[in-house]
Design a protein around this motif. Structure first.
Motif, PDB file in Angstrom:
ATOM      1  N   LEU A  94      70.679  23.284  19.991  1.00  0.00           N
ATOM      2  CA  LEU A  94      69.678  23.340  21.110  1.00  0.00           C
ATOM      3  C   LEU A  94      68.248  22.383  20.717  1.00  0.00           C
ATOM      4  CD1 LEU A  94      69.752  26.829  22.167  1.00  0.00           C
ATOM      5  CD2 LEU A  94      70.992  25.007  23.033  1.00  0.00           C
ATOM      6  N   ILE A  95      67.427  21.892  21.616  1.00  0.00           N
ATOM      7  CA  ILE A  95      66.399  21.233  21.240  1.00  0.00           C
ATOM      8  C   ILE A  95      65.163  22.340  21.089  1.00  0.00           C
ATOM      9  CG2 ILE A  95      64.735  19.397  22.005  1.00  0.00           C
ATOM     10  CD1 ILE A  95      67.758  18.493  21.532  1.00  0.00           C
ATOM     11  N   PRO A  96      64.798  22.293  20.069  1.00  0.00           N
ATOM     12  CA  PRO A  96      63.565  23.429  19.857  1.00  0.00           C
ATOM     13  C   PRO A  96      62.346  23.514  20.729  1.00  0.00           C
ATOM     14  CG  PRO A  96      64.357  22.562  17.924  1.00  0.00           C
ATOM     15  CD  PRO A  96      65.001  21.674  18.745  1.00  0.00           C
ATOM     16  N   VAL A  97      61.933  22.520  21.043  1.00  0.00           N
ATOM     17  CA  VAL A  97      60.789  22.172  21.688  1.00  0.00           C
ATOM     18  C   VAL A  97      61.052  22.329  23.438  1.00  0.00           C
ATOM     19  CG1 VAL A  97      59.464  20.686  20.208  1.00  0.00           C
ATOM     20  CG2 VAL A  97      60.940  19.759  22.164  1.00  0.00           C
ATOM     21  N   LEU A  98      62.229  22.404  23.775  1.00  0.00           N
ATOM     22  CA  LEU A  98      62.800  22.590  25.046  1.00  0.00           C
ATOM     23  C   LEU A  98      63.005  24.115  25.404  1.00  0.00           C
ATOM     24  CD1 LEU A  98      64.874  19.544  25.967  1.00  0.00           C
ATOM     25  CD2 LEU A  98      62.493  19.570  25.846  1.00  0.00           C
ATOM     26  N   ASN A  99      62.615  24.496  26.484  1.00  0.00           N
ATOM     27  CA  ASN A  99      63.020  25.895  27.122  1.00  0.00           C
ATOM     28  C   ASN A  99      64.270  25.819  27.455  1.00  0.00           C
ATOM     29  OD1 ASN A  99      63.048  25.216  29.775  1.00  0.00           O
ATOM     30  ND2 ASN A  99      60.944  25.586  30.079  1.00  0.00           N
ATOM     31  N   VAL A 100      64.954  27.201  28.095  1.00  0.00           N
ATOM     32  CA  VAL A 100      66.428  27.325  28.350  1.00  0.00           C
ATOM     33  C   VAL A 100      66.810  26.245  29.477  1.00  0.00           C
ATOM     34  CG1 VAL A 100      67.960  28.958  29.398  1.00  0.00           C
ATOM     35  CG2 VAL A 100      66.589  29.934  27.458  1.00  0.00           C
ATOM     36  N   GLU A 105      69.588  21.627  31.363  1.00  0.00           N
ATOM     37  CA  GLU A 105      69.247  20.427  32.067  1.00  0.00           C
ATOM     38  C   GLU A 105      69.645  19.045  31.557  1.00  0.00           C
ATOM     39  OE1 GLU A 105      65.844  18.806  35.314  1.00  0.00           O
ATOM     40  OE2 GLU A 105      65.369  19.496  33.184  1.00  0.00           O
ATOM     41  N   LEU A 106      69.432  19.001  30.343  1.00  0.00           N
ATOM     42  CA  LEU A 106      69.444  17.859  29.532  1.00  0.00           C
ATOM     43  C   LEU A 106      70.818  16.705  29.794  1.00  0.00           C
ATOM     44  CD1 LEU A 106      67.588  16.355  27.450  1.00  0.00           C
ATOM     45  CD2 LEU A 106      68.937  17.358  25.741  1.00  0.00           C
ATOM     46  N   PRO A 107      72.038  17.286  29.910  1.00  0.00           N
ATOM     47  CA  PRO A 107      73.084  16.326  30.069  1.00  0.00           C
ATOM     48  C   PRO A 107      73.052  15.766  31.500  1.00  0.00           C
ATOM     49  CG  PRO A 107      73.867  18.429  29.125  1.00  0.00           C
ATOM     50  CD  PRO A 107      72.610  18.810  29.725  1.00  0.00           C
ATOM     51  N   GLN A 135      65.367  34.783  31.033  1.00  0.00           N
ATOM     52  CA  GLN A 135      64.826  34.032  29.778  1.00  0.00           C
ATOM     53  C   GLN A 135      64.686  32.540  29.909  1.00  0.00           C
ATOM     54  OE1 GLN A 135      67.442  36.253  29.525  1.00  0.00           O
ATOM     55  NE2 GLN A 135      66.295  37.837  28.624  1.00  0.00           N
ATOM     56  N   ILE A 136      64.562  32.345  31.520  1.00  0.00           N
ATOM     57  CA  ILE A 136      64.729  30.640  31.490  1.00  0.00           C
ATOM     58  C   ILE A 136      63.444  29.989  31.309  1.00  0.00           C
ATOM     59  CG2 ILE A 136      63.328  30.999  33.941  1.00  0.00           C
ATOM     60  CD1 ILE A 136      65.623  29.212  35.047  1.00  0.00           C
ATOM     61  N   LYS A 137      62.372  30.466  30.703  1.00  0.00           N
ATOM     62  CA  LYS A 137      61.189  29.703  30.246  1.00  0.00           C
ATOM     63  C   LYS A 137      61.111  29.824  28.543  1.00  0.00           C
ATOM     64  CE  LYS A 137      59.725  27.947  34.192  1.00  0.00           C
ATOM     65  NZ  LYS A 137      60.013  26.972  34.380  1.00  0.00           N
ATOM     66  N   HIS A 138      62.131  30.539  28.042  1.00  0.00           N
ATOM     67  CA  HIS A 138      62.053  30.847  26.691  1.00  0.00           C
ATOM     68  C   HIS A 138      62.426  29.560  25.726  1.00  0.00           C
ATOM     69  CE1 HIS A 138      61.324  34.851  27.936  1.00  0.00           C
ATOM     70  NE2 HIS A 138      61.669  35.454  26.865  1.00  0.00           N
ATOM     71  N   ARG A 150      74.697  31.182  24.564  1.00  0.00           N
ATOM     72  CA  ARG A 150      74.951  31.372  25.971  1.00  0.00           C
ATOM     73  C   ARG A 150      74.246  30.145  26.836  1.00  0.00           C
ATOM     74  NH1 ARG A 150      76.112  36.467  28.503  1.00  0.00           N
ATOM     75  NH2 ARG A 150      76.778  37.976  27.020  1.00  0.00           N
ATOM     76  N   VAL A 151      73.239  29.724  25.934  1.00  0.00           N
ATOM     77  CA  VAL A 151      72.378  28.629  26.573  1.00  0.00           C
ATOM     78  C   VAL A 151      73.240  27.494  26.329  1.00  0.00           C
ATOM     79  CG1 VAL A 151      70.516  27.113  26.078  1.00  0.00           C
ATOM     80  CG2 VAL A 151      70.186  29.455  26.040  1.00  0.00           C
TER      81      VAL A 151
END
Length: 226
Positions: A94-100, A105-107, A135-138, A150-151
């Protein structure tokens, strides 16, 4: 869906040839839930990389959806990886600076044929599928290991791939959490008819698979059907 024909894969350490895959044949059909089992060094990760179009075989043929991918150029392989295959890694990636939401969304951001409204709908749908709407903004640092995986599952599914490859998806999780992750993948396999191939060395995790290919020294030693 997947056909592996007489595939070998060698790596080279100086003048030394190290055989990772030594002649494998297998067929996997659409909608199966398959485990590739074996100890460290058995060749299971190499086999997943070949199926995932991340590497070329030394010899033999790899077919995915009637395409001989072992002959394709990198541009064509990128298209197949983007549109057909989802990946789940043991280290989550996972990208640490991005939220769930942003990680899932990235791909989709590189898929020009997906509109912004469809992108939003897909991301929210699969975040809900894996039980992380709360946890969408975590950020990843605010999540447990099981939640991070799960993410990663939601991110793999958001492109609606026909095939998901999971390399030791429970390796960094405790047993109970690992079983929850495998059961989640199994439920998505049943509901979405997505083909799952996962590698593992854990016998309890293997039992969830429809079929188990046991690898030893780069060869299929046996096959079990549940």
């Amino acid at each position: 869906m997947i056909s592996i024909k007489n595939v070998t894969k060698n790596y080279y350490l100086g003048k030394t040839i190290v055989p990772a895959i030594r002649g494998i044949n297998l067929q996997i059909e659409q909608g199966e839930f398959v485990s590739i089992a074996g100890s460290s060094g058995s060749g299971k990760s190499t086999l997943l990389q070949l199926i995932g179009c991340l590497d070329y075989p030394t010899s033999g043929e790899v077919w995915i959806l009637d395409k001989k991918v072992s002959d394709l150029r990198e541009k064509e392989l990128n298209r197949i990886r983007s549109n057909t295959i989802g990946f789940i890694f043991q280290s989550f990636n996972l990208i640490p600076v991005l939220n769930v939401y942003e990680n899932v969304e990235l791909p989709l951001l590189i898929m020009k044929d997906v509109s912004s409204s469809e992108r939003k709908e897909r991301v929210n749908h699969f975040i809900q599928e894996v039980g992380l709407s709360g946890q969408i903004k975590h950020k990843p640092s605010e999540l447990s290991g099981g939640q991070r995986q799960r993410v990663a599952i939601a991110r793999a599914l958001v492109t609606k791939p026909k095939l998901v490859l999971a390399d030791e998806p429970t390796a960094n999780l405790d047993f109970g959490t690992g079983m929850e992750i495998v059961e989640l993948m199994q439920e998505i396999n049943r509901r979405e008819k997505t083909t799952f191939i996962f590698s593992t060395h854990d016998p309890k995790v293997m039992q969830k698979a429809h079929r188990i290919f046991h690898l030893q020294d780069g060869l299929i030693e046996s096959e079990d059907v549940s």
